[in-house]
Design an enzyme around this catalytic site. Structure first.
Site, PDB file in Angstrom:
ATOM      1  CB  THR A   8      22.028 -24.061  -2.593  1.00 14.63           C
ATOM      2  OG1 THR A   8      22.006 -24.116  -4.022  1.00 14.63           O
ATOM      3  CG2 THR A   8      21.034 -25.060  -2.059  1.00 14.63           C
ATOM      4  N   GLY A  12      17.703 -28.798  -6.679  1.00 15.56           N
ATOM      5  CA  GLY A  12      18.395 -30.073  -6.892  1.00 15.56           C
ATOM      6  C   GLY A  12      19.365 -30.354  -5.751  1.00 15.56           C
ATOM      7  CE  LYS A  13      25.572 -27.665  -4.472  1.00 16.48           C
ATOM      8  NZ  LYS A  13      26.511 -26.557  -4.478  1.00 16.48           N
ATOM      9  CG  ASP A  67      32.498 -23.701  -3.112  1.00 18.11           C
ATOM     10  OD1 ASP A  67      31.624 -23.440  -3.959  1.00 18.11           O
ATOM     11  OD2 ASP A  67      33.683 -23.336  -3.248  1.00 18.11           O
ATOM     12  CB  SER A  68      32.001 -29.200  -5.004  1.00 19.08           C
ATOM     13  OG  SER A  68      30.927 -28.817  -5.836  1.00 19.08           O
ATOM     14  CE1 TYR A 148      35.195 -28.319 -16.145  1.00 18.30           C
ATOM     15  CE2 TYR A 148      33.936 -28.071 -14.113  1.00 18.30           C
ATOM     16  CZ  TYR A 148      34.679 -27.512 -15.131  1.00 18.30           C
ATOM     17  OH  TYR A 148      34.912 -26.168 -15.154  1.00 18.30           O
ATOM     18  CG  HIS A 174      33.519 -34.339  -5.153  1.00 16.99           C
ATOM     19  ND1 HIS A 174      32.958 -35.169  -6.110  1.00 16.99           N
ATOM     20  CD2 HIS A 174      33.057 -33.101  -5.445  1.00 16.99           C
ATOM     21  CE1 HIS A 174      32.227 -34.458  -6.944  1.00 16.99           C
ATOM     22  NE2 HIS A 174      32.267 -33.191  -6.555  1.00 16.99           N
ATOM     23  NE  ARG A 175      28.051 -31.879  -4.363  1.00 16.66           N
ATOM     24  CZ  ARG A 175      28.383 -32.138  -5.625  1.00 16.66           C
ATOM     25  NH1 ARG A 175      27.994 -33.233  -6.209  1.00 16.66           N
ATOM     26  NH2 ARG A 175      29.084 -31.265  -6.305  1.00 16.66           N
TER      27      ARG A 175
HETATM   28  P1  IMP Z   1      29.238 -25.354  -6.696  1.00 14.91           P
HETATM   29  O1  IMP Z   1      29.761 -26.324  -5.664  1.00 14.91           O
HETATM   30  O2  IMP Z   1      27.757 -25.378  -6.796  1.00 14.91           O
HETATM   31  O3  IMP Z   1      29.836 -23.989  -6.524  1.00 14.91           O
HETATM   32  O4  IMP Z   1      29.703 -25.867  -8.145  1.00 14.91           O
HETATM   33  C1  IMP Z   1      31.006 -26.087  -8.497  1.00 14.91           C
HETATM   34  C2  IMP Z   1      31.204 -26.455  -9.945  1.00 14.91           C
HETATM   35  O5  IMP Z   1      32.149 -27.534  -9.954  1.00 14.91           O
HETATM   36  C3  IMP Z   1      29.974 -26.979 -10.707  1.00 14.91           C
HETATM   37  O6  IMP Z   1      29.339 -25.990 -11.431  1.00 14.91           O
HETATM   38  C4  IMP Z   1      30.603 -27.999 -11.657  1.00 14.91           C
HETATM   39  O7  IMP Z   1      31.075 -27.356 -12.803  1.00 14.91           O
HETATM   40  C5  IMP Z   1      31.787 -28.525 -10.863  1.00 14.91           C
HETATM   41  N1  IMP Z   1      31.406 -29.742 -10.125  1.00 14.91           N
HETATM   42  C6  IMP Z   1      31.272 -29.884  -8.776  1.00 14.91           C
HETATM   43  N2  IMP Z   1      30.925 -31.143  -8.455  1.00 14.91           N
HETATM   44  C7  IMP Z   1      30.825 -31.810  -9.625  1.00 14.91           C
HETATM   45  C8  IMP Z   1      30.469 -33.169  -9.965  1.00 14.91           C
HETATM   46  O8  IMP Z   1      30.167 -34.020  -9.113  1.00 14.91           O
HETATM   47  N3  IMP Z   1      30.500 -33.462 -11.266  1.00 14.91           N
HETATM   48  C9  IMP Z   1      30.820 -32.582 -12.247  1.00 14.91           C
HETATM   49  N4  IMP Z   1      31.127 -31.314 -11.994  1.00 14.91           N
HETATM   50  C10 IMP Z   1      31.143 -30.922 -10.691  1.00 14.91           C
END
Ligand code: IMP
Length: 191
Positions: A8, A12-13, A67-68, A148, A174-175
Site C-alpha cells: 500500500t 495509515g494502513k 483488500d476490502s 462508509y 472485517h479487518r
Molecule cells: P481498499 O481496501 O483500500 O481498496 O478500500 C476499499 C474501500 O472500501 C475504501 O475506500 C472504503 O470506501 C471502503 N471500506 C473498506 N473498509 C472500510 C471500513 O472499515 N469502513 C468504511 N469504509 C470501508
C-alpha cells in the site's frame, strides 16, 4: 526479523497493520511509491493476492496486502470491489449508496476484508478473510472512522462504525477479524 513489505502507499494502513502484527516477529515497511498495482480482480481475495504477489516479486521480499469493501444485500453485493471507486469522496459514495437504496427496507450489508501474504517468488503463503454483518442506515450517524462508517450500523453493539472507539471497531470489524485469522496462521507459514 524478516522484512514484510506492505503493498500500500498509505502510511495509515501501514500503522494499522503494524498494530495488528506488533508481536509477530516481522518488520513491516511500505512498498516503493513508484510501484503501483492495479486492482483488476473480481473478488477481494483475488485483489489481495494480486497485490501481495506483484509487490513481492518486484521487491524480492515477503509482502502483505489487503483488500476490502462493502457488499449490500439489496444491491446484489454492490459496490463490492468497486467500493473505493463508487464516488469521488466519502460523502459522494455515501450519498450514492443512500440514493440507490432509497426506501428499500432490505438494509442488510457486510464489510469484507481479504488479506494475503506472498513469498519473495510471488507464491501465496497465506490467506485470511474477515466479514462483519450490519445494516445500512437511512442517514449518517457518528463522526469517527472513514469511508462508509457513518451509515454502517452493527446491531450487536447498537452503534455505527463511526460511533465506535477504534478498539471496539478493531474487535468487531472485517479487518480486525481478517488479521486475527492471519495471526493464527502465521506460526504455521511455510517459508
Ligand atoms: P481498499 O481496501 O483500500 O481498496 O478500500 C476499499 C474501500 O472500501 C475504501 O475506500 C472504503 O470506501 C471502503 N471500506 C473498506 N473498509 C472500510 C471500513 O472499515 N469502513 C468504511 N469504509 C470501508
Amino acid at each position: 526479523m524478516t522484512l514484510l513489505v506492505v503493498a500500500t502507499g498509505n502510511p495509515g494502513k501501514l500503522r494499522e497493520m503494524q498494530a495488528y502484527l506488533a508481536d509477530s516477529g516481522w518488520e513491516l515497511t511500505l512498498k516503493p511509491p513508484e510501484l503501483d498495482v492495479e486492482e483488476t480482480g473480481e473478488t477481494f481475495a483475488e485483489n489481495a493476492c494480486l497485490k501481495a504477489s506483484q509487490v513481492a516479486i518486484a521487491t524480492n521480499n515477503w509482502a502483505i496486502a489487503d483488500d476490502s469493501g462493502l457488499e449490500v444485500d439489496a444491491l446484489n453485493g454492490a459496490p463490492g470491489v468497486y467500493s473505493a471507486r463508487y464516488g469521488n469522496s466519502d460523502a459522494d459514495r455515501i450519498a450514492r449508496l443512500l440514493r440507490t437504496l432509497g426506501n428499500n427496507n432490505q438494509r442488510g450489508a457486510q464489510f469484507v476484508c481479504a488479506a494475503a501474504i506472498a513469498r519473495p517468488d510471488g507464491t501465496i503463503a497465506l490467506q485470511a478473510l474477515g466479514v462483519c454483518r450490519g445494516e445500512i442506515l437511512n442517514a449518517p450517524r457518528g463522526n469517527g472512522g472513514f469511508g462508509y462508517d457513518p451509515v454502517f450500523y452493527v446491531p450487536e453493539q447498537n452503534l455505527t462504525f463511526a460511533e465506535m472507539t477504534s478498539e471496539v471497531k478493531r474487535s468487531v470489524s472485517h479487518r480486525g477479524k481478517a488479521f486475527a485469522n492471519l495471526l493464527q496462521q502465521l506460526p504455521h507459514i511455510e517459508m
